[in-house]
Write an enzyme that holds these catalytic residues in place. Structure first.
Site, PDB file in Angstrom:
ATOM      1  CD  GLU A   1      44.397  45.195  44.560  1.00 22.73           C
ATOM      2  OE1 GLU A   1      43.501  44.740  43.730  1.00 22.73           O
ATOM      3  OE2 GLU A   1      44.480  46.416  45.969  1.00 22.73           O
ATOM      4  CB  SER A   2      44.095  38.027  42.305  1.00 19.82           C
ATOM      5  OG  SER A   2      42.237  38.262  42.500  1.00 19.82           O
TER       6      SER A   2
ATOM      7  CB  THR B   1      48.745  45.112  47.942  1.00 17.54           C
ATOM      8  OG1 THR B   1      47.956  45.700  48.251  1.00 17.54           O
ATOM      9  CG2 THR B   1      48.015  44.020  48.148  1.00 17.54           C
TER      10      THR B   1
ATOM     11  CB  THR C   1      50.361  33.266  40.321  1.00 18.08           C
ATOM     12  OG1 THR C   1      49.737  33.336  39.151  1.00 18.08           O
ATOM     13  CG2 THR C   1      50.704  34.176  39.959  1.00 18.08           C
ATOM     14  CG  ASP C   2      49.651  29.812  35.976  1.00 17.59           C
ATOM     15  OD1 ASP C   2      48.971  31.175  36.077  1.00 17.59           O
ATOM     16  OD2 ASP C   2      49.137  28.594  35.544  1.00 17.59           O
ATOM     17  CD  GLU C   3      48.190  35.673  35.606  1.00 22.69           C
ATOM     18  OE1 GLU C   3      48.784  36.668  35.001  1.00 22.69           O
ATOM     19  OE2 GLU C   3      46.989  35.482  35.596  1.00 22.69           O
TER      20      GLU C   3
ATOM     21  CE1 TYR D   1      47.697  38.789  40.713  1.00 20.87           C
ATOM     22  CE2 TYR D   1      47.897  37.396  38.401  1.00 20.87           C
ATOM     23  CZ  TYR D   1      48.366  37.181  40.151  1.00 20.87           C
ATOM     24  OH  TYR D   1      48.003  36.550  41.218  1.00 20.87           O
TER      25      TYR D   1
ATOM     26  CB  SER E   1      53.050  43.112  41.659  1.00 22.52           C
ATOM     27  OG  SER E   1      52.403  41.817  41.599  1.00 22.52           O
ATOM     28  CE  LYS E   2      51.017  36.514  43.535  1.00 19.49           C
ATOM     29  NZ  LYS E   2      49.787  36.710  45.356  1.00 19.49           N
TER      30      LYS E   2
ATOM     31  CG  ASN F   1      42.506  28.579  42.304  1.00 15.43           C
ATOM     32  OD1 ASN F   1      42.279  28.556  43.407  1.00 15.43           O
ATOM     33  ND2 ASN F   1      43.687  28.143  41.267  1.00 15.43           N
TER      34      ASN F   1
ATOM     35  CG  ASN G   1      40.224  32.223  27.262  1.00 11.53           C
ATOM     36  OD1 ASN G   1      40.901  31.215  28.494  1.00 11.53           O
ATOM     37  ND2 ASN G   1      40.930  33.393  27.255  1.00 11.53           N
TER      38      ASN G   1
ATOM     39  NE  ARG H   1      43.352  40.436  30.637  1.00 15.43           N
ATOM     40  CZ  ARG H   1      43.594  39.390  31.827  1.00 15.43           C
ATOM     41  NH1 ARG H   1      44.213  38.225  31.505  1.00 15.43           N
ATOM     42  NH2 ARG H   1      42.635  39.204  32.298  1.00 15.43           N
TER      43      ARG H   1
ATOM     44  N   GLY I   1      48.851  42.717  25.772  1.00  7.94           N
ATOM     45  CA  GLY I   1      50.157  41.803  26.677  1.00  7.94           C
ATOM     46  C   GLY I   1      49.989  40.788  27.039  1.00  7.94           C
TER      47      GLY I   1
HETATM   48  P1  NAD Z   1      40.391  38.110  44.954  1.00  3.05           P
HETATM   49  O1  NAD Z   1      41.277  38.880  44.829  1.00  3.05           O
HETATM   50  O2  NAD Z   1      39.653  37.290  45.347  1.00  3.05           O
HETATM   51  O3  NAD Z   1      41.051  38.911  47.076  1.00  3.05           O
HETATM   52  C1  NAD Z   1      42.150  38.258  47.900  1.00  3.05           C
HETATM   53  C2  NAD Z   1      42.054  39.624  49.016  1.00  3.05           C
HETATM   54  O4  NAD Z   1      42.848  39.899  49.749  1.00  3.05           O
HETATM   55  C3  NAD Z   1      40.897  39.977  49.801  1.00  3.05           C
HETATM   56  O5  NAD Z   1      39.808  39.353  50.081  1.00  3.05           O
HETATM   57  C4  NAD Z   1      41.332  40.941  49.722  1.00  3.05           C
HETATM   58  O6  NAD Z   1      40.374  42.356  50.617  1.00  3.05           O
HETATM   59  C5  NAD Z   1      42.587  40.861  50.758  1.00  3.05           C
HETATM   60  N1  NAD Z   1      43.285  41.986  50.559  1.00  3.05           N
HETATM   61  C6  NAD Z   1      43.872  42.664  48.702  1.00  3.05           C
HETATM   62  N2  NAD Z   1      44.806  43.696  49.410  1.00  3.05           N
HETATM   63  C7  NAD Z   1      45.362  44.165  51.003  1.00  3.05           C
HETATM   64  C8  NAD Z   1      45.801  44.378  51.722  1.00  3.05           C
HETATM   65  N3  NAD Z   1      46.706  45.553  51.398  1.00  3.05           N
HETATM   66  N4  NAD Z   1      45.816  44.330  53.310  1.00  3.05           N
HETATM   67  C9  NAD Z   1      44.950  43.241  53.164  1.00  3.05           C
HETATM   68  N5  NAD Z   1      43.966  41.860  53.134  1.00  3.05           N
HETATM   69  C10 NAD Z   1      44.445  42.542  51.188  1.00  3.05           C
HETATM   70  O7  NAD Z   1      42.381  37.246  45.251  1.00  3.05           O
HETATM   71  P2  NAD Z   1      42.326  34.983  44.813  1.00  3.05           P
HETATM   72  O8  NAD Z   1      41.966  34.797  43.663  1.00  3.05           O
HETATM   73  O9  NAD Z   1      41.318  34.454  46.323  1.00  3.05           O
HETATM   74  O10 NAD Z   1      43.524  35.093  44.751  1.00  3.05           O
HETATM   75  C11 NAD Z   1      44.317  34.754  46.289  1.00  3.05           C
HETATM   76  C12 NAD Z   1      45.761  34.982  45.585  1.00  3.05           C
HETATM   77  O11 NAD Z   1      46.557  33.364  45.493  1.00  3.05           O
HETATM   78  C13 NAD Z   1      46.961  35.704  45.355  1.00  3.05           C
HETATM   79  O12 NAD Z   1      47.711  35.621  46.080  1.00  3.05           O
HETATM   80  C14 NAD Z   1      46.550  35.431  43.853  1.00  3.05           C
HETATM   81  O13 NAD Z   1      47.967  36.079  43.535  1.00  3.05           O
HETATM   82  C15 NAD Z   1      47.103  34.153  44.518  1.00  3.05           C
HETATM   83  N6  NAD Z   1      46.037  32.645  43.029  1.00  3.05           N
HETATM   84  C16 NAD Z   1      45.507  33.666  42.773  1.00  3.05           C
HETATM   85  C17 NAD Z   1      44.876  32.062  41.045  1.00  3.05           C
HETATM   86  C18 NAD Z   1      43.756  32.957  40.547  1.00  3.05           C
HETATM   87  O14 NAD Z   1      42.737  31.849  39.568  1.00  3.05           O
HETATM   88  N7  NAD Z   1      42.509  33.155  41.366  1.00  3.05           N
HETATM   89  C19 NAD Z   1      45.689  31.821  41.121  1.00  3.05           C
HETATM   90  C20 NAD Z   1      46.581  31.306  41.373  1.00  3.05           C
HETATM   91  C21 NAD Z   1      47.157  32.212  42.245  1.00  3.05           C
HETATM   92  O1  DAU Z   2      46.586  31.336  36.446  1.00  3.32           O
HETATM   93  C1  DAU Z   2      46.972  32.137  37.790  1.00  3.32           C
HETATM   94  C2  DAU Z   2      46.270  34.075  37.317  1.00  3.32           C
HETATM   95  O2  DAU Z   2      43.922  34.044  37.379  1.00  3.32           O
HETATM   96  C3  DAU Z   2      46.227  34.196  38.625  1.00  3.32           C
HETATM   97  O3  DAU Z   2      46.980  34.625  39.649  1.00  3.32           O
HETATM   98  C4  DAU Z   2      44.984  35.537  38.518  1.00  3.32           C
HETATM   99  O4  DAU Z   2      44.771  35.933  40.350  1.00  3.32           O
HETATM  100  C5  DAU Z   2      43.795  34.977  38.295  1.00  3.32           C
HETATM  101  O5  DAU Z   2      43.236  36.511  38.028  1.00  3.32           O
HETATM  102  C6  DAU Z   2      43.706  34.594  36.767  1.00  3.32           C
HETATM  103  O6  DAU Z   2      44.749  35.242  35.933  1.00  3.32           O
HETATM  104  P1  DAU Z   2      44.173  35.085  34.202  1.00  3.32           P
HETATM  105  O7  DAU Z   2      44.562  36.583  33.943  1.00  3.32           O
HETATM  106  O8  DAU Z   2      43.648  33.948  33.873  1.00  3.32           O
HETATM  107  O9  DAU Z   2      42.223  35.130  34.448  1.00  3.32           O
HETATM  108  P2  DAU Z   2      40.533  36.307  34.098  1.00  3.32           P
HETATM  109  O10 DAU Z   2      39.837  35.305  34.341  1.00  3.32           O
HETATM  110  O11 DAU Z   2      40.827  37.475  34.463  1.00  3.32           O
HETATM  111  O12 DAU Z   2      40.923  35.536  32.157  1.00  3.32           O
HETATM  112  C7  DAU Z   2      40.886  34.277  32.301  1.00  3.32           C
HETATM  113  C8  DAU Z   2      41.104  34.415  30.730  1.00  3.32           C
HETATM  114  O13 DAU Z   2      39.721  35.063  29.900  1.00  3.32           O
HETATM  115  C9  DAU Z   2      42.229  35.196  29.847  1.00  3.32           C
HETATM  116  O14 DAU Z   2      42.874  34.976  29.168  1.00  3.32           O
HETATM  117  C10 DAU Z   2      42.081  36.833  29.862  1.00  3.32           C
HETATM  118  C11 DAU Z   2      40.311  35.707  29.478  1.00  3.32           C
HETATM  119  N1  DAU Z   2      39.739  36.947  29.206  1.00  3.32           N
HETATM  120  C12 DAU Z   2      39.034  37.993  30.726  1.00  3.32           C
HETATM  121  C13 DAU Z   2      37.588  38.519  31.261  1.00  3.32           C
HETATM  122  C14 DAU Z   2      37.865  38.799  32.320  1.00  3.32           C
HETATM  123  C15 DAU Z   2      38.606  37.759  28.496  1.00  3.32           C
HETATM  124  O15 DAU Z   2      38.387  36.975  27.229  1.00  3.32           O
HETATM  125  N2  DAU Z   2      37.313  38.798  28.715  1.00  3.32           N
HETATM  126  C16 DAU Z   2      36.947  38.788  29.945  1.00  3.32           C
HETATM  127  O16 DAU Z   2      35.723  39.645  30.661  1.00  3.32           O
END
Ligand code: NAD
Ligand code: DAU
Length: 350
Positions: free
Chosen positions: A85-86, A101, A131-133, A156, A159-160, A186, A255, A287, A289
């Site tokens: 869950e991301s 998850t 993640t860097d979080e 989130y 949990s990571k 990303n 942002n 948001r 926190g």
């Molecule tokens: P995403 O939410 O787009 O995709 C997550 C995928 O995992 C989905 O296809 C979903 O169906 C699957 N999934 C969720 N729960 C599951 C379960 N219980 N069993 C099997 N599959 C399940 O996520 P993302 O943005 O592609 O991120 C992928 C990974 O990279 C995550 O571990 C996230 O923490 C990490 N990450 C994401 C970012 C980012 O910016 N998006 C940055 C750093 C790290």
């Molecule tokens: O840093 C890596 C992380 O980046 C990943 O681990 C997460 O899976 C990924 O979702 C992402 O987390 P963020 O919370 O940084 O991403 P998000 O796109 O949700 O938000 C980016 C920034 O924008 C954050 O400061 C919150 C802000 N935001 C986000 C949304 C959705 C807004 O201002 N308005 C919005 O509607």
């Protein structure tokens, strides 16, 4: 033929990793395991679904018996674990789904790998994508390094962080060969439009308000998704057992500046007057926190594995906008249905 299990391969980053591995390594068989939550989408992999070295397995990583059975049946040589869950906002409204998850699911995979690999672990690898979080929130200066103390602050990121600790614990306790990477934000094609960039692209296209939390002063370090996938490939093949690698874009934006840049690109692409899309910017309740700043020091990865981002942000954001404008059907399929309910709940003031 090496058998590689990629979890979460139907999601945003996972689909790019699956494609890269299927195309680059014809002598690997890639098993994409995904339960297809709201974020999983097999449309992301249409172009490679009939390749002979690719298979899809629909399964839930929270199901321990199923994970054991699959590892037993396929005898995977390596795991690249992205399923999670991301989305931070969803973790604030439903933490338990993240615990199940991200923590339990990871432990189920570790247990299944351990039971199957048994004493023959030397040529196996469990690669955990994080993640860097997990490092918390930075002030105006400084960067996260691999030795920065963990300080997760949302359900989130907690949990990571917990899953990272468990992966390291299996390395130290049972000798499991592992690597972990912690990446910054990303962006790019196929990202679910709940995250800032694709949500804003969709809203700008439809002339809807662009919701900016708080004052828009929070800072993120953005990396093009294919550069993350390239880093994962390098770390999987050349990373040292037991090590952690930080991955980042060296590309910090507040942002509000990022959204102004995006509006500029969208005005150009949509043939709108300069400044038109920026009028949609709407400041909304912050948001809970909300972490102020993330920024990655990727020196270790650059020096040890010779990785660096290949794209400048200006180029990456144009490519991203082009992809979303060319793939209207992909977006339309997502924003009808459940997405509408999520959006109403999350942005009820808009
Ligand atoms: P995403 O939410 O787009 O995709 C997550 C995928 O995992 C989905 O296809 C979903 O169906 C699957 N999934 C969720 N729960 C599951 C379960 N219980 N069993 C099997 N599959 C399940 O996520 P993302 O943005 O592609 O991120 C992928 C990974 O990279 C995550 O571990 C996230 O923490 C990490 N990450 C994401 C970012 C980012 O910016 N998006 C940055 C750093 C790290
Ligand atoms: O840093 C890596 C992380 O980046 C990943 O681990 C997460 O899976 C990924 O979702 C992402 O987390 P963020 O919370 O940084 O991403 P998000 O796109 O949700 O938000 C980016 C920034 O924008 C954050 O400061 C919150 C802000 N935001 C986000 C949304 C959705 C807004 O201002 N308005 C919005 O509607």
């Amino acid at each position: 033929m090496k058998k590689i299990l990629i979890t979460g391969g139907a999601g945003f980053i996972g689909s790019h990793v699956v494609r890269l591995f299927v195309e680059k390594y014809p002598d690997y068989h890639i098993y994409n395991l995904d339960v297809l939550t709201y974020a999983g989408n097999l449309e992301n992999l249409k172009d490679i679904e009939s390749k002979s070295n690719y298979s899809f397995i629909k399964a839930d990583i929270t199901d321990a018996d199923k994970m054991n059975a699959l590892f037993n049946e396929y005898q995977f040589d390596g795991v690249i674990h992205l399923a999670a869950e991301s989305h931070v906002d969803r973790s604030i409204s439903d933490p338990l789904a993240f615990i199940k998850t991200n923590i339990l699911g990871t432990v189920n995979l570790l247990n299944a790998a351990r039971a199957t690999w048994n004493e023959q672990m030397q040529d196996k690898l469990f690669y955990h994508i994080s993640t860097d979080e997990v490092y918390g929130s930075l002030g105006e200066t400084g960067l996260f390094t691999e030795t920065t103390a963990y300080d997760p602050r949302s359900p989130y990121s907690s949990s990571k962080a917990s899953s990272d600790h468990l992966v390291r614990a299996y390395h130290h306790t049972y000798g499991m060969p592992v690597v972990i990477s912690n990446c910054s934000n990303n962006y790019g094609p196929n990202q679910f439009p709940e995250k800032l960039i694709p949500l804003s692209i969709n809203n700008i296209k439809n002339k809807k308000p662009i919701p900016i939390y708080g004052k828009g002063e929070n800072i993120r370090d953005w990396l093009y998704v294919l550069d993350h996938a390239r880093a994962i490939d390098m770390i999987y093949h050349q990373g040292k057992n037991g090590e952690t690698y930080n991955i980042g874009g060296i590309n910090e934006w507040t942002n509000i500046d990022l959204i102004h840049k995006l509006c500029e690109v969208m005005d150009q692409k949509l043939g709108r007057e300069k400044g038109e899309s920026a009028k949609l910017i709407t400041f909304v309740k912050d948001r809970a926190g909300h972490d102020m700043r993330y920024a990655i020091d990727a020196t270790k990865l650059t020096q040890e594995l010779n990785w660096e981002p290949s794209l400048q942000f200006e180029e990456g954001i144009e490519k991203t906008v082009d992809w979303y404008l060319a793939n209207e059907e992909w977006l339309e399929n997502i924003i009808s249905g459940d997405y509408e309910n999520y959006y109403k709940k999350q942005y009820n003031e808009l």
